[in-house]
Design a protein around this motif. Structure first.
Motif, mmCIF file in Angstrom:
data_model
loop_
_atom_site.group_PDB
_atom_site.id
_atom_site.type_symbol
_atom_site.label_atom_id
_atom_site.label_comp_id
_atom_site.label_asym_id
_atom_site.label_seq_id
_atom_site.Cartn_x
_atom_site.Cartn_y
_atom_site.Cartn_z
ATOM 1 N N ALA A 110 -53.058 -4.244 70.208
ATOM 2 C CA ALA A 110 -51.725 -3.687 69.976
ATOM 3 C C ALA A 110 -51.601 -2.292 70.575
ATOM 4 N N THR A 111 -52.680 -1.513 70.488
ATOM 5 C CA THR A 111 -52.665 -0.163 71.058
ATOM 6 C C THR A 111 -52.612 -0.211 72.578
ATOM 7 N N ASN A 167 -41.935 3.601 62.496
ATOM 8 C CA ASN A 167 -41.411 2.913 63.666
ATOM 9 C C ASN A 167 -42.275 3.208 64.893
ATOM 10 N N ASN A 168 -42.340 2.238 65.798
ATOM 11 C CA ASN A 168 -43.027 2.404 67.077
ATOM 12 C C ASN A 168 -41.953 2.461 68.158
ATOM 13 N N GLU A 169 -41.705 3.641 68.691
ATOM 14 C CA GLU A 169 -40.623 3.809 69.663
ATOM 15 C C GLU A 169 -40.863 3.037 70.956
ATOM 16 N N TYR A 170 -42.102 2.879 71.351
ATOM 17 C CA TYR A 170 -42.404 2.250 72.635
ATOM 18 C C TYR A 170 -42.429 0.730 72.549
ATOM 19 N N ASP A 171 -42.712 0.182 71.387
ATOM 20 C CA ASP A 171 -42.738 -1.272 71.225
ATOM 21 C C ASP A 171 -42.413 -1.593 69.765
ATOM 22 N N ASP A 172 -41.104 -1.638 69.468
ATOM 23 C CA ASP A 172 -40.704 -1.783 68.067
ATOM 24 C C ASP A 172 -41.026 -3.159 67.502
ATOM 25 N N HIS A 173 -41.403 -4.132 68.351
ATOM 26 C CA HIS A 173 -41.758 -5.456 67.841
ATOM 27 C C HIS A 173 -43.072 -5.445 67.060
ATOM 28 N N GLN A 174 -43.825 -4.374 67.163
ATOM 29 C CA GLN A 174 -45.104 -4.309 66.459
ATOM 30 C C GLN A 174 -44.958 -3.959 64.977
ATOM 31 N N TRP A 175 -43.724 -3.890 64.489
ATOM 32 C CA TRP A 175 -43.509 -3.499 63.094
ATOM 33 C C TRP A 175 -44.204 -4.440 62.111
ATOM 34 N N ALA A 176 -44.351 -5.725 62.479
ATOM 35 C CA ALA A 176 -44.902 -6.711 61.545
ATOM 36 C C ALA A 176 -46.427 -6.691 61.488
ATOM 37 N N LEU A 177 -47.082 -5.991 62.411
ATOM 38 C CA LEU A 177 -48.543 -6.053 62.464
ATOM 39 C C LEU A 177 -49.194 -5.394 61.248
ATOM 40 N N LEU A 178 -48.640 -4.289 60.779
ATOM 41 C CA LEU A 178 -49.230 -3.624 59.605
ATOM 42 C C LEU A 178 -49.130 -4.511 58.364
ATOM 43 N N PRO A 179 -47.965 -5.099 58.038
ATOM 44 C CA PRO A 179 -47.934 -6.021 56.895
ATOM 45 C C PRO A 179 -48.865 -7.212 57.060
ATOM 46 N N LEU A 180 -49.029 -7.709 58.285
ATOM 47 C CA LEU A 180 -49.949 -8.825 58.504
ATOM 48 C C LEU A 180 -51.396 -8.391 58.280
ATOM 49 N N ASN A 337 -52.183 -18.443 73.159
ATOM 50 C CA ASN A 337 -51.622 -17.245 73.786
ATOM 51 C C ASN A 337 -50.530 -16.590 72.942
ATOM 52 N N SER A 338 -50.381 -17.033 71.706
ATOM 53 C CA SER A 338 -49.251 -16.577 70.899
ATOM 54 C C SER A 338 -49.306 -15.078 70.588
ATOM 55 N N PHE A 339 -50.480 -14.555 70.260
ATOM 56 C CA PHE A 339 -50.577 -13.129 69.950
ATOM 57 C C PHE A 339 -50.280 -12.294 71.185
ATOM 58 N N ALA A 340 -50.751 -12.750 72.327
ATOM 59 C CA ALA A 340 -50.467 -12.040 73.575
ATOM 60 C C ALA A 340 -48.972 -12.059 73.881
ATOM 61 N N VAL A 341 -48.316 -13.178 73.625
ATOM 62 C CA VAL A 341 -46.867 -13.265 73.824
ATOM 63 C C VAL A 341 -46.162 -12.263 72.907
ATOM 64 N N TYR A 342 -46.596 -12.217 71.665
ATOM 65 C CA TYR A 342 -45.970 -11.304 70.712
ATOM 66 C C TYR A 342 -46.111 -9.847 71.170
ATOM 67 N N LEU A 343 -47.271 -9.503 71.713
ATOM 68 C CA LEU A 343 -47.522 -8.117 72.100
ATOM 69 C C LEU A 343 -46.830 -7.721 73.390
ATOM 70 N N THR A 344 -46.667 -8.644 74.317
ATOM 71 C CA THR A 344 -46.196 -8.282 75.660
ATOM 72 C C THR A 344 -44.739 -8.611 75.926
ATOM 73 N N HIS A 345 -44.135 -9.494 75.128
ATOM 74 C CA HIS A 345 -42.812 -9.980 75.521
ATOM 75 C C HIS A 345 -41.741 -8.890 75.475
ATOM 76 N N VAL A 414 -57.885 -9.145 78.353
ATOM 77 C CA VAL A 414 -57.738 -8.058 77.384
ATOM 78 C C VAL A 414 -58.243 -8.480 76.011
ATOM 79 N N ASP A 415 -57.806 -9.643 75.546
ATOM 80 C CA ASP A 415 -58.196 -10.079 74.205
ATOM 81 C C ASP A 415 -59.697 -10.356 74.128
ATOM 82 N N SER A 416 -60.242 -10.928 75.189
ATOM 83 C CA SER A 416 -61.685 -11.183 75.174
ATOM 84 C C SER A 416 -62.474 -9.872 75.178
ATOM 85 N N TYR A 417 -61.962 -8.862 75.886
ATOM 86 C CA TYR A 417 -62.609 -7.546 75.874
ATOM 87 C C TYR A 417 -62.577 -6.961 74.462
ATOM 88 N N CYS A 418 -61.429 -7.074 73.786
ATOM 89 C CA CYS A 418 -61.315 -6.553 72.412
ATOM 90 C C CYS A 418 -62.263 -7.301 71.474
#
Length: 444
Positions: A110-111, A167-180, A337-345, A414-418
């Protein structure tokens, strides 16, 4: 359901559907927000996609609810399987290591995604979206980009904010990651506290917790905590051989129940996000909701989404046919690839697709000043979206192809590196067990 072990591969396919619906939702937010209502005005004829059943993927909300349920289900699979086989120490080890891995496996990718969005912001890549006629675009992209002296501290502040409830100004779609992330730890604590319990007592405990969260009127309880717990409940039930044998011994009743659940659940989940008083069917649902939803609840639409999704997923869970469908190669690939879609879309949508729809120039944007001071307000002329249907017919499929290709690369590299970085942290910080020590000695 298998008589020997429940099928769990379908979860990956459903995760893929959830991520796809999240993307579709954001497309509608950008260009057809009227789909959130059952019709455009109180007296208008509904659009085709505003009708019940057809409106579900477009109106938002359900994707995050699905992710929350799947988090609960997936986190519970392995420790429950180990506990039920009598290997309690292994279940506790799994819980401990899973709890350690979860934060870096979420936070690191996410970072990286946020940093990439930050880089695009520095070169003005969001400017077209910021000046477009889409209200959602204008409020969801970073603005007032300054020099590195202000932008680097701003990046750090946004990282802190994203993981502390802001709030995340650069990628506001990441709001759900903390509750998850918090929900995963709710599950770990719950399983740790109930791992020694009998199956029925653990199930009873989970049901009581579910009802407790459901009766709370705080925001998002139905979207997150209730879904985490419902995922654990279905996983626990599905791993009971006696329950699977009972269900499989009544195929006709099972098919009747699952079909009814899916149809009614799909209908309930279609409850409009706005202006539900404009349609008879949504007013009827609201009346039913008075008996199901606690008084003072802050969000009726999300409550109905939770009710509907829980019914739908129970139907899927009871259906070997649907489980096999979601376990096929296409759904599995999309799910992987769902998590990658969520992060990049979000970045692909606001940088790439915005230019396909609005063009590359910001010159169409201009501000019309009043003829004299005090004689009215300035009129803003935003960049208009393309009126050529061919542009849309070409741009939207192109966006999806590019997005899923980027997501595939993200998952592969990226995900495999993480994952490797998380494994390295685990090796550094954890004591090795006896098997690992002996294995290491033998290899030496």
């Amino acid at each position: 359901m298998s008589n020997n072990r429940q099928n769990v591969t379908w979860v990956e396919g459903v995760r893929g559907v959830a991520s796809f619906w999240v993307v579709v939702t954001h497309l509608c937010r950008a260009w057809d927000y009227s789909l959130w209502s059952p019709r455009d005005t109180a007296d208008a004829t509904p659009q085709l996609l505003q009708l019940p059943f057809l409106r579900l993927p477009w109106q938002g909300r359900i994707g995050v609810t699905m992710f929350a349920f799947l988090t609960g289900y997936v986190c519970a699979i392995k420790p429950l399987r180990q506990a039920k086989s009598g290997n309690i120490p292994a279940a506790l080890t799994t819980l401990g290591k899973s709890a350690f891995r979860r934060p870096p496996r979420l936070i690191m990718p996410a970072t990286i995604a946020m940093f990439i969005a930050w880089l695009f912001a520095q070169i003005g890549a969001f400017e077209v979206a910021h000046l477009s006629d889409s209200h959602w675009f204008r409020r969801s992209v970073p603005i007032d980009i300054g020099g590195l002296g202000t932008e680097i501290p701003r990046l750090i502040r946004n990282f802190q904010s994203a993981w502390s409830g802001g709030n995340n100004e650069y990628d506001d779609h990441q709001w759900a990651l903390l509750p998850l992330l918090q929900g995963a730890f709710l599950i770990y604590v719950l399983l740790f506290a109930t791992v020694f319990m009998k199956f029925r007592m653990r199930l009873f405990t989970c049901c009581v917790l579910f009802l407790w969260y459901w009766m709370r009127t705080s925001p998002e309880k139905e979207t997150f905590e209730c879904q985490f717990l419902y995922g654990v409940i279905l996983c626990d039930l599905g791993s009971e051989k006696g329950f699977r044998d009972f269900v499989n011994s009544h195929p006709k009743a099972r098919r009747t129940v699952l079909t009814t659940l899916i149809v009614l659940g799909w209908y309930a989940a279609c409850f409009p996000g706005e202006h539900w008083e404009w349609a008879l069917w949504s007013r009827q649902l609201e009346t039913i909701g008075h008996f199901l939803i606690p008084k003072g609840s802050s969000n009726y639409p999300k409550r109905f989404t939770a009710i509907g999704w829980d019914m739908i997923v129970t139907g899927i869970w009871l259906s070997p046919t649907l489980q096999n469908l979601f376990s096929n190669k296409i759904f599995m690939w999309v799910g992987r690839n769902s998590f990658a879609v969520y992060l990049t879309h979000g970045t692909v949508l606001k940088v790439g697709l915005a230019r396909l729809i609005y063009g590359w120039s910001t010159k169409p944007y201009w501000v019309e000043q009043p003829p004299a001071e005090g004689e009215g307000e300035a009129i803003v002329h935003y960049i208009p979206r393309s009126s050529n249907w061919f542009v849309w017919a070409l741009a939207i499929p192109t966006f999806f192809v590019v997005e899923y290709y980027i997501a595939h690369l993200w998952t592969t590299y990226v995900d495999s590196y993480c994952a490797k970085a998380t494994k390295w942290l685990e090796d550094v910080m954890f004591e090795k067990d006896e098997d690992e020590k002996h294995g290491a000695s033998a290899m030496a």
